[in-house]
Design an enzyme around this catalytic site. Sequence first.
Site, PDB file in Angstrom:
ATOM      1  N   CYS A  11       0.818  -1.212   0.000  1.00  0.00           N
ATOM      2  CA  CYS A  11       0.000   0.000   0.000  1.00  0.00           C
ATOM      3  C   CYS A  11       0.860   1.274   0.000  1.00  0.00           C
ATOM      4  O   CYS A  11       0.588   2.175  -0.800  1.00  0.00           O
ATOM      5  CB  CYS A  11      -0.973   0.024   1.175  1.00  0.00           C
ATOM      6  SG  CYS A  11      -1.187  -1.526   2.023  1.00  0.00           S
ATOM      7  N   ARG A  20       6.617 -11.441   5.235  1.00  0.00           N
ATOM      8  CA  ARG A  20       5.994 -11.289   6.554  1.00  0.00           C
ATOM      9  C   ARG A  20       6.601 -12.295   7.499  1.00  0.00           C
ATOM     10  O   ARG A  20       6.889 -13.432   7.114  1.00  0.00           O
ATOM     11  CB  ARG A  20       4.485 -11.530   6.479  1.00  0.00           C
ATOM     12  CG  ARG A  20       3.788 -10.427   5.766  1.00  0.00           C
ATOM     13  CD  ARG A  20       2.286 -10.578   5.833  1.00  0.00           C
ATOM     14  NE  ARG A  20       1.683  -9.588   4.949  1.00  0.00           N
ATOM     15  CZ  ARG A  20       0.401  -9.494   4.680  1.00  0.00           C
ATOM     16  NH1 ARG A  20      -0.445 -10.339   5.244  1.00  0.00           N
ATOM     17  NH2 ARG A  20      -0.048  -8.574   3.881  1.00  0.00           N
ATOM     18  N   GLN A  31       1.427 -11.090  -3.688  1.00  0.00           N
ATOM     19  CA  GLN A  31       0.013 -10.706  -3.679  1.00  0.00           C
ATOM     20  C   GLN A  31      -0.473 -10.331  -5.068  1.00  0.00           C
ATOM     21  O   GLN A  31       0.257  -9.744  -5.854  1.00  0.00           O
ATOM     22  CB  GLN A  31      -0.189  -9.470  -2.789  1.00  0.00           C
ATOM     23  CG  GLN A  31      -0.228  -9.754  -1.320  1.00  0.00           C
ATOM     24  CD  GLN A  31      -0.850  -8.592  -0.548  1.00  0.00           C
ATOM     25  OE1 GLN A  31      -1.868  -8.020  -0.948  1.00  0.00           O
ATOM     26  NE2 GLN A  31      -0.240  -8.242   0.562  1.00  0.00           N
ATOM     27  N   ASP A  75      -2.302  -7.862  -5.880  1.00  0.00           N
ATOM     28  CA  ASP A  75      -2.743  -6.700  -5.107  1.00  0.00           C
ATOM     29  C   ASP A  75      -3.247  -5.559  -5.997  1.00  0.00           C
ATOM     30  O   ASP A  75      -2.854  -5.464  -7.159  1.00  0.00           O
ATOM     31  CB  ASP A  75      -1.543  -6.194  -4.284  1.00  0.00           C
ATOM     32  CG  ASP A  75      -1.971  -5.375  -3.090  1.00  0.00           C
ATOM     33  OD1 ASP A  75      -3.188  -5.269  -2.857  1.00  0.00           O
ATOM     34  OD2 ASP A  75      -1.087  -4.839  -2.388  1.00  0.00           O
ATOM     35  N   HIS A 125      -4.738  -1.259  -5.304  1.00  0.00           N
ATOM     36  CA  HIS A 125      -5.309  -0.200  -4.469  1.00  0.00           C
ATOM     37  C   HIS A 125      -6.135   0.700  -5.363  1.00  0.00           C
ATOM     38  O   HIS A 125      -5.642   1.187  -6.382  1.00  0.00           O
ATOM     39  CB  HIS A 125      -4.188   0.548  -3.739  1.00  0.00           C
ATOM     40  CG  HIS A 125      -3.489  -0.349  -2.757  1.00  0.00           C
ATOM     41  ND1 HIS A 125      -2.373  -1.089  -3.087  1.00  0.00           N
ATOM     42  CD2 HIS A 125      -3.813  -0.684  -1.483  1.00  0.00           C
ATOM     43  CE1 HIS A 125      -2.018  -1.816  -2.042  1.00  0.00           C
ATOM     44  NE2 HIS A 125      -2.870  -1.603  -1.050  1.00  0.00           N
ATOM     45  N   LYS A 150     -12.529  -5.132   6.731  1.00  0.00           N
ATOM     46  CA  LYS A 150     -12.327  -5.938   5.513  1.00  0.00           C
ATOM     47  C   LYS A 150     -13.503  -6.868   5.265  1.00  0.00           C
ATOM     48  O   LYS A 150     -14.167  -7.301   6.189  1.00  0.00           O
ATOM     49  CB  LYS A 150     -11.113  -6.858   5.662  1.00  0.00           C
ATOM     50  CG  LYS A 150      -9.868  -6.257   6.217  1.00  0.00           C
ATOM     51  CD  LYS A 150      -8.705  -7.211   6.079  1.00  0.00           C
ATOM     52  CE  LYS A 150      -8.663  -8.283   7.131  1.00  0.00           C
ATOM     53  NZ  LYS A 150      -7.619  -9.259   6.993  1.00  0.00           N
ATOM     54  N   HIS A 155      -8.375  -1.505  -0.665  1.00  0.00           N
ATOM     55  CA  HIS A 155      -7.292  -2.472  -0.884  1.00  0.00           C
ATOM     56  C   HIS A 155      -7.986  -3.777  -1.270  1.00  0.00           C
ATOM     57  O   HIS A 155      -8.938  -4.183  -0.606  1.00  0.00           O
ATOM     58  CB  HIS A 155      -6.516  -2.791   0.398  1.00  0.00           C
ATOM     59  CG  HIS A 155      -5.979  -1.612   1.149  1.00  0.00           C
ATOM     60  ND1 HIS A 155      -4.643  -1.485   1.451  1.00  0.00           N
ATOM     61  CD2 HIS A 155      -6.588  -0.532   1.695  1.00  0.00           C
ATOM     62  CE1 HIS A 155      -4.450  -0.384   2.147  1.00  0.00           C
ATOM     63  NE2 HIS A 155      -5.620   0.217   2.314  1.00  0.00           N
TER      64      HIS A 155
HETATM   65  C1  TSB Z   1      -4.964  -6.373  -0.188  1.00  0.00           C
HETATM   66  N1  TSB Z   1      -2.768  -4.244   2.012  1.00  0.00           N
HETATM   67  C2  TSB Z   1      -3.658  -5.310   1.697  1.00  0.00           C
HETATM   68  C3  TSB Z   1      -3.748  -5.516   0.204  1.00  0.00           C
HETATM   69  O1  TSB Z   1      -3.834  -4.283  -0.469  1.00  0.00           O
HETATM   70  C4  TSB Z   1      -3.158  -6.582   2.405  1.00  0.00           C
HETATM   71  O2  TSB Z   1      -1.955  -6.802   2.484  1.00  0.00           O
HETATM   72  N2  TSB Z   1      -4.093  -7.375   2.902  1.00  0.00           N
HETATM   73  S1  TSB Z   1      -3.806  -8.745   3.681  1.00  0.00           S
HETATM   74  O3  TSB Z   1      -2.926  -8.524   4.767  1.00  0.00           O
HETATM   75  O4  TSB Z   1      -5.093  -9.293   4.031  1.00  0.00           O
HETATM   76  O5  TSB Z   1      -3.110  -9.743   2.710  1.00  0.00           O
HETATM   77  C5  TSB Z   1      -3.701 -10.039   1.470  1.00  0.00           C
HETATM   78  C6  TSB Z   1      -3.872 -11.536   1.293  1.00  0.00           C
HETATM   79  O6  TSB Z   1      -2.622 -12.194   1.373  1.00  0.00           O
HETATM   80  C7  TSB Z   1      -4.711 -12.229   2.343  1.00  0.00           C
HETATM   81  O7  TSB Z   1      -6.067 -12.078   2.074  1.00  0.00           O
HETATM   82  C8  TSB Z   1      -4.265 -13.680   2.204  1.00  0.00           C
HETATM   83  O8  TSB Z   1      -5.004 -14.332   1.194  1.00  0.00           O
HETATM   84  C9  TSB Z   1      -2.830 -13.547   1.733  1.00  0.00           C
HETATM   85  N3  TSB Z   1      -1.843 -13.872   2.786  1.00  0.00           N
HETATM   86  C10 TSB Z   1      -1.683 -13.219   3.960  1.00  0.00           C
HETATM   87  N4  TSB Z   1      -0.682 -13.772   4.668  1.00  0.00           N
HETATM   88  C11 TSB Z   1      -0.189 -14.788   3.927  1.00  0.00           C
HETATM   89  C12 TSB Z   1       0.856 -15.743   4.115  1.00  0.00           C
HETATM   90  N5  TSB Z   1       1.609 -15.737   5.213  1.00  0.00           N
HETATM   91  N6  TSB Z   1       1.080 -16.664   3.148  1.00  0.00           N
HETATM   92  C13 TSB Z   1       0.330 -16.663   2.025  1.00  0.00           C
HETATM   93  N7  TSB Z   1      -0.658 -15.787   1.785  1.00  0.00           N
HETATM   94  C14 TSB Z   1      -0.919 -14.851   2.727  1.00  0.00           C
HETATM   95 ZN    ZN Z   2      -2.993  -2.610   0.733  1.00  0.00          ZN
END
Ligand code: TSB
Ligand code: ZN
Length: 587
Positions: free
Chosen positions: A277, A306, A324, A326, A328, A412, A458
Amino acid sequence: MINIKENERLNKMNHSCAHLLAQAVKHLYKEAKFWVGPVIEEGFYYDIDLGDKTITDEDLPKIEHEMKKIAKDGKRIVRHELTKEEALEMFKDDPYKLDLIERMDEAETTISCYTQGDFTDLCRGPHVDTVKELKYFKLIKHSGAYWKGDAKNKMLQRIYGVCFENQEDLDAYLQELEEAKQRDHRKIGKEQELFMTHELVGSGMPLWLPNGALIRHELENYIYKKERDMGYNHVYTPCVGTVDLYKTSGHWDHYKENMFPMMKVDEEELVLRPMNCPHHMLVYKNKMHSYRDLPIRIGEFATDFRYEASGAVKGLERVRCMCQNDAHLFVRPDQIGEEFKKVVSLILDVYKDFGIKDYKFRLSLRDKNDKEKYFDDDEMWDTAEGKLREVLNELGVDYFEAEGEAAFYGPKLDVEVKPAVGPEVTLSTCQLDFLLPRRFELTYVDKGGEKQTPVVIHRAIFGTFDRFTAFLIEETKGAFPTWLAPTQVEVIPVSSEFQGDYASVVTEKLKEAGIRAELDDRNEKLGYRLRESQTKKVPYTLILGDKEKQDNTISYRLHGKKETTTLSQDDFINLLKQEIENKELRK
Ligand code: TSB
Ligand code: ZN
């Protein structure tokens, strides 16, 4: 699968069975000390301190045998109530139980313990009347588990089991468990060479092998096209940012424990990014925007890092390095509803294309009391949560609410699915954010020439390519639809000596038509090669004998089917091209 925790009778039986397990362990290992033994969705477990001993696969049948013996003996399970002093005295040699007792508030809880024969455990109950009622149980697996889930503490031995009312239910459950194991994406991922891991690369850092990478490319192309058609513009941005960037966004204050530690490069303090983001906010800010330009939709297939606990990482489903899908979406306040609905339609559209039916929408809200995790602005939260509820009600989708599951910046809508093994996970997500645009001082110029702040949505349709692929592997049991299958056609000459040349001509022709065909002209028996093609779950297997060679035709067998169909080469190619083009699901 049945949820044992939610079934009153089974819950009680499984709870008693956890005590039975502890009693048996105590008989076999005198030094054993017990932490907690709760009932879970899948049965029960007990966390046990066995000193230096680690439980092995061979120990489980021995413990189970001892449990059977105790159950047969049939002692009654008797409840006693205690004062805190009595409890402290009774368990004075047991540091784990003392820890539990110390934390009990006598005024609010009655302290109780349950005794069966020579075994007493501190417990709230309830339990079945006698251990004789526990006949149909099984110890399932074992693992290490840190005391209180904290890696700084001692590693205890966790033993899992399950108990049912009769043999049929237990057998059915064990069979379901076995089927789930067969579907596990980690197992199929290995068999089909989709991905691997290596300790030299790191925990939760899978390497996508050619077959897996092929699937991922197809997924990328698929969603990229959909997003382009919806007016998204894609960017590439680096997977690091400075600490200051994440201080501006608020991640540094609210999301730090999910991030890798900072690294210093020259004078810069950099972090691997956990989200994209902030980068996209800066892309938006690179230019002036008029109210007429909005919505602006910035997409990226973006790599994030992460910190996930080492015990939580799992195949491709929960990783530390993820990509992702992703985007925005920068919108005016009056566009929130419409844009949000477009995202939800896209999610539904994609799920239909992949034949995904078993999922739940979850409205993830903040925990009002958790001021550390969530940005502290009640008015902003109330507006965002209210707006999201309003949109969901307009959309008419079924959802359940979950407090404490929101992102730190906003509520969300998450899509929850159940993996073959383990608890539910979020796949897609769509989030409403009034905060980051404010923190990055984003603006657009309204009709009257005034500067206004946009709102950000997002969204990640696949979530991550990693998690979505994990899910897809389990949904399809590795039998991917033809458009996704790494090998779409396996070409097998009955004998490489006699039809090998014809088989390579056919293979080349398929490849020229853009079909992923592989020739198996090894000097192996036909049956062996056919079986291997089945195991690899290749959608089409061509069997080319003298007849086919003579007539310039092909005969194919669909995966999992016995019958063969004969077609001209061109008819087969057209059939396949159409199936791939339409992204047909397997029949
Ligand atoms: C959608 N900032 C937002 C983005 O713009 C975001 O990061 N959202 S999130 O934290 O929900 O992460 C997006 C998606 O990543 C989650 O819905 C999930 O499907 C996936 N995700 C989250 N953590 C993991 C992980 N450790 N391993 C694999 N996929 C993951
Ligand atoms: Zn985001």
